[in-house]
Design an enzyme around this catalytic site. Structure first.
Site: not given
Length: 237
Positions: A152, A157
């Protein structure tokens, strides 16, 4: 319309327990097109990660030790998002953390005082009830490439979420229905009035290449949005 696709990474799952933001990533859209402008900062959280959080992001306290505190980038961040519509996946999470950070600064207020917010998780749950609607699940469903997402990361993202959001909302906006004003709406309504006598209905002739281009356009909408009403009507007809 100016939109900011936003994502954050944090030291844990709950801001109420004193967890902090360690990364902010933003991508700017203008009239649904990327402008190339981004905002990306790593932040020193001044606290430890909760168990498991570090593995999700791959970030370490050693890496973040020389990065600015949130207070040092807050003015620049707020100027970047000011007046925009924020597009966030699971907006309550990110807003909770960002507002907690702002609460530590005198007179900073809340994000919602400066921006409107669109939650893509709520959008996805409405369109795909009962299904998994994580960012990865939506990438698979909407044919968005997320192969670079091994960990992440806020900016990565946000870039992936941009593609997901555009796919989720491509239908009406791409064909121009998203900005119909009152005058245009009355014209559309007049055009769409039913004509009872079939002989009076207008006939439109199209060339073969026009029909082929039209079919390709509909197929593209179907792929991006997961549903195309025109194709459904043609199937019924």
């Amino acid at each position: 319309m100016r939109q900011i696709i936003l994502d954050t990474e944090t030291t844990g799952l709950e801001w109420q327990k004193g967890n902090r933001v360690v990364e902010i990533g933003c991508v700017e859209l203008l009239e649904r097109r990327p402008t190339g402008r981004t905002f990306h900062r790593y932040l020193n959280p001044e606290r430890e990660f909760e168990p498991g959080a570090q593995e999700v992001t791959g970030l370490t306290l050693e890496f973040l030790a020389d990065k600015p505190r949130f207070a040092e980038v807050a003015k620049e961040f707020l100027e970047f998002v000011e007046g925009a519509e924020l597009v966030i996946h699971n907006a309550a999470f990110d807003l909770g953390f960002l507002n907690a950070e702002l609460s530590r600064l005198e007179g900073a207020g809340r994000i919602e005082d400066r921006c409107t917010v669109e939650d893509t998780l709520a959008m996805a749950r409405k369109r795909y009830p009962g299904q998994r609607n994580s960012l990865d699940a939506l990438c698979k469903r909407l044919d968005v490439d997320n192969s670079q997402r091994q960990l992440h990361g806020a900016l990565l993202d946000a870039q992936i979420l941009m593609d997901v959001y555009l796919a989720l909302t491509s239908g009406q906006h791409e064909i121009g229905f998203g900005s119909v004003d009152a005058t245009q709406a009355s014209v559309v309504a007049a055009v769409m009035m039913e004509v009872g006598d079939a002989a009076l209905r207008p006939r439109v002739r199209v060339e073969a290449d026009e029909a082929e281009a039209h079919a390709a356009r509909l197929a593209g909408l179907q792929k991006k949005a997961g549903r195309c009403l025109w194709l459904e009507q043609e199937a019924v007809a």
